[in-house]
Design a protein around this motif. Structure first.
Motif, PDB file in Angstrom:
ATOM      1  N   ARG A 280       0.588  -1.293  -0.230  1.00  0.00           N
ATOM      2  CA  ARG A 280       0.103   0.280   0.114  1.00  0.00           C
ATOM      3  C   ARG A 280       0.965   1.377  -0.120  1.00  0.00           C
ATOM      4  NH1 ARG A 280      -4.601   2.624   2.856  1.00  0.00           N
ATOM      5  NH2 ARG A 280      -5.608   0.781   2.182  1.00  0.00           N
ATOM      6  N   ALA A 281       1.659   1.144   0.757  1.00  0.00           N
ATOM      7  CA  ALA A 281       2.845   2.389   1.236  1.00  0.00           C
ATOM      8  C   ALA A 281       3.614   2.549  -0.211  1.00  0.00           C
ATOM      9  CB  ALA A 281       3.913   1.717   2.228  1.00  0.00           C
ATOM     10  N   LYS A 282       3.852   1.673  -1.267  1.00  0.00           N
ATOM     11  CA  LYS A 282       4.485   2.707  -2.163  1.00  0.00           C
ATOM     12  C   LYS A 282       3.459   2.483  -3.732  1.00  0.00           C
ATOM     13  CE  LYS A 282       8.276  -1.759  -2.028  1.00  0.00           C
ATOM     14  NZ  LYS A 282       8.557  -2.963  -2.214  1.00  0.00           N
ATOM     15  N   THR A 283       2.284   1.769  -3.044  1.00  0.00           N
ATOM     16  CA  THR A 283       1.103   2.510  -4.304  1.00  0.00           C
ATOM     17  C   THR A 283       0.814   4.388  -4.193  1.00  0.00           C
ATOM     18  OG1 THR A 283       0.825   0.127  -4.113  1.00  0.00           O
ATOM     19  CG2 THR A 283      -0.817   1.467  -4.757  1.00  0.00           C
ATOM     20  N   CYS A 284       0.850   3.872  -2.720  1.00  0.00           N
ATOM     21  CA  CYS A 284       0.699   5.644  -2.498  1.00  0.00           C
ATOM     22  C   CYS A 284       2.034   6.495  -3.139  1.00  0.00           C
ATOM     23  CB  CYS A 284       0.312   5.995  -0.929  1.00  0.00           C
ATOM     24  SG  CYS A 284      -1.197   4.764   0.047  1.00  0.00           S
ATOM     25  N   ARG A 285       3.277   6.653  -2.347  1.00  0.00           N
ATOM     26  CA  ARG A 285       4.114   6.766  -3.017  1.00  0.00           C
ATOM     27  C   ARG A 285       3.736   7.305  -4.961  1.00  0.00           C
ATOM     28  NH1 ARG A 285       7.725   3.968   0.206  1.00  0.00           N
ATOM     29  NH2 ARG A 285       8.091   2.825  -0.907  1.00  0.00           N
ATOM     30  N   ASN A 286       3.511   6.084  -5.499  1.00  0.00           N
ATOM     31  CA  ASN A 286       3.173   6.213  -7.017  1.00  0.00           C
ATOM     32  C   ASN A 286       1.843   6.653  -7.275  1.00  0.00           C
ATOM     33  OD1 ASN A 286       5.525   5.149  -7.493  1.00  0.00           O
ATOM     34  ND2 ASN A 286       4.920   2.930  -7.452  1.00  0.00           N
ATOM     35  N   HIS A 287       1.596   7.262  -6.677  1.00  0.00           N
ATOM     36  CA  HIS A 287      -0.092   7.842  -7.348  1.00  0.00           C
ATOM     37  C   HIS A 287       0.242   9.324  -6.802  1.00  0.00           C
ATOM     38  CE1 HIS A 287      -4.910   7.400  -7.018  1.00  0.00           C
ATOM     39  NE2 HIS A 287      -4.408   8.470  -7.902  1.00  0.00           N
ATOM     40  N   SER A 288       0.429   9.163  -5.514  1.00  0.00           N
ATOM     41  CA  SER A 288       0.557  10.980  -5.406  1.00  0.00           C
ATOM     42  C   SER A 288       1.730  11.507  -6.619  1.00  0.00           C
ATOM     43  CB  SER A 288       1.458  10.998  -4.199  1.00  0.00           C
ATOM     44  OG  SER A 288      -0.175  10.779  -2.847  1.00  0.00           O
ATOM     45  N   VAL A 312      -1.656   2.756 -11.445  1.00  0.00           N
ATOM     46  CA  VAL A 312      -0.772   2.983 -10.654  1.00  0.00           C
ATOM     47  C   VAL A 312      -0.171   1.512  -9.588  1.00  0.00           C
ATOM     48  CG1 VAL A 312      -0.073   4.059  -8.410  1.00  0.00           C
ATOM     49  CG2 VAL A 312      -1.222   5.337 -10.312  1.00  0.00           C
ATOM     50  N   SER A 313       0.733   0.934  -9.287  1.00  0.00           N
ATOM     51  CA  SER A 313       1.226  -0.297  -8.771  1.00  0.00           C
ATOM     52  C   SER A 313       2.013  -0.018  -7.384  1.00  0.00           C
ATOM     53  CB  SER A 313       1.051  -1.256  -9.510  1.00  0.00           C
ATOM     54  OG  SER A 313       2.386  -0.829 -10.543  1.00  0.00           O
ATOM     55  N   ASP A 314       2.810  -1.078  -6.839  1.00  0.00           N
ATOM     56  CA  ASP A 314       3.339  -1.120  -5.711  1.00  0.00           C
ATOM     57  C   ASP A 314       5.006  -0.362  -6.496  1.00  0.00           C
ATOM     58  OD1 ASP A 314       3.101  -3.463  -6.618  1.00  0.00           O
ATOM     59  OD2 ASP A 314       4.005  -4.117  -5.574  1.00  0.00           O
ATOM     60  N   GLU A 315       4.945  -1.587  -7.854  1.00  0.00           N
ATOM     61  CA  GLU A 315       5.936  -1.007  -8.888  1.00  0.00           C
ATOM     62  C   GLU A 315       6.448  -0.106  -9.105  1.00  0.00           C
ATOM     63  OE1 GLU A 315       6.042  -4.362 -11.230  1.00  0.00           O
ATOM     64  OE2 GLU A 315       6.485  -5.779  -9.129  1.00  0.00           O
TER      65      GLU A 315
END
Length: 415
Positions: A280-288, A312-315
């Motif tokens: 979730r944290a990685k996905t949030c970073r990419n979404h923002s 937008v994913s965690d990768e």
């Protein structure tokens, strides 16, 4: 012509584009029909783009924002007109070559090929044939079109839910809904409302079975708005279920798709839902980062840039946008540098709820074609303000680093 250029001007100003599918295809047909009307009254050159400033001038007292987009909209219309002129030329040439074989009429296959492959409308084919004293198998063409529509409808009736038909979800009671509580919670206790296997609603899932779990409230974010769904664990005292995807279902339901890894889970049980915190944290970073990238593109390339999709994913993140040309290296570096600058400013990320009209006055960006309710959620990063229901970091500095690795030119405006 006046109605059609007005429709095109407003749609393009709001972020639509010409394309071969969906709303973009409708817009393309609207413009091309007007171009054909122009041809009928003797206009054989591009002219629609010249009318865009006139539309903006007439409407500026009520829609002043259109005036600022005249140059970009006119350019899009001109490019599309020129493409259609080429289409007309190519279609007429193919049609003439076909007629030289001296058939009594144009077959449904040829008429459909002209329509489907070259964008050559049936009524234009008929018009040209009438001038030459030929006919077209119109009834056959319409039957062929209906056959294509039936095939398309049948294709839409299936989904890639583990190769199964969607009827397993259609069978769920329409009154059942799921409340999302995942903005502030990654762990939450709730009650199971529905269990399904790949093809039927069941009362229990046991060790090794794949299926879907629905609950009253969930901290799991379902795939929406380009953001991929959460993964994690759903557990009871008697069993554990691994969630590999979370999907949005009709009627406000959320489905947790996955597999039983141990024991048994029954309908009506109290469960603990645990979202994969790191993912979730990685996905949030990419979404923002996607929001910042979007605004950076608009600042560097121009205000005509509008989001056309994202993943937008965690990768990683993928951001789709419209532009006249492929960005050059200098533009890419400027966009990347501006995005990094906003990350390093450590801007607080705020989420606000307000009425849609108030949000528009607040200066938010909305995605063309998306449906919004009266109350909307605004993600405010100061530099960027967007309507968004997704999950985000608390501060832009949490994003860390960003690099643009690849830029692909997708020909949405192909013939």
């Amino acid at each position: 012509i006046a109605d059609h250029i007005r429709a095109c001007t407003f749609a393009l100003s709001d972020g639509a584009t010409f394309s071969n599918e969906g709303r973009g295809y409708v817009l393309r047909r609207v413009l091309r029909r007007a171009v054909r009307f122009g041809k009928k009254i003797g206009i054989n050159e591009s002219f629609m783009y010249k009318l865009v400033p006139t539309v903006a001038k007439i409407m500026e007292d009520y829609y002043p924002y259109v005036t600022g987009k005249v140059e970009d909209v006119a350019k899009l219309v001109k490019i599309e007109e020129e493409k259609f002129q080429k289409t007309l030329t190519a279609g007429e040439q193919i049609l003439m070559e076909y007629l030289n074989t001296k058939p009594s009429e144009v077959s449904k296959e040829m008429a459909f090929k002209l329509y489907d492959t070259y964008g050559f409308p049936l009524d234009l084919t008929k018009e040209i044939l009438e001038e030459k004293g030929f006919d077209v198998d119109e009834a056959g063409f319409k039957a062929y079109m209906e056959e294509q529509r039936v095939q398309a409808r049948n294709a839409r009736k299936t989904t890639n839910y583990m190769g199964a038909d969607v009827t397993v979800y259609q069978s769920i009671d329409a009154a059942i809904t799921t409340e999302f509580v995942g903005y502030d919670n990654l762990v939450f206790d709730s009650e199971i409302t529905v269990l399904t296997t790949e093809d039927e609603i069941v009362q229990a899932l046991t060790d090794g079975q794949t299926g879907t779990i629905l609950v009253k409230e969930t901290p799991f974010y379902a795939t929406m708005g380009g953001q991929q769904g959460d993964k994690g664990i759903i557990r009871t005292a008697n069993g554990e279920f691994k969630v590999v995807d979370t999907v949005k279902l009709l009627g406000g339901k959320v489905g947790h798709i996955g597999q039983m890894v141990s024991g048994m889970i029954s309908n009506g049980e109290e469960v603990e839902l645990v979202v994969d915190k790191e993912l979730r944290a990685k996905t949030c970073r990419n979404h923002s980062a996607t929001h910042l990238l979007n605004e950076s593109l608009r600042k560097v390339i121009g205000s005509h840039v509008a989001q056309q999709g994202s993943n937008v994913s965690d990768e990683c993140l993928r951001f789709d946008f419209n532009n006249f040309n492929l960005l050059n290296s200098d533009e890419i570096l400027k966009v990347e540098a501006l995005t990094k600058e906003q990350i390093n400013k450590a801007i607080e990320v705020k989420t606000l709820e307000m009425e849609l009209e108030e949000a528009k006055k607040f200066g938010v960006q909305a995605v063309f074609g998306e449906k919004y309710g009266k109350i909307v959620r605004v993600v405010d990063m100061d530099f960027s303000k967007e309507l968004c229901g997704g999950t985000h970091v608390k501060n832009t500095s949490d994003i860390g680093r960003i690099a643009i690795l690849k830029l692909e030119w997708i020909f949405l405006n192909c013939l």
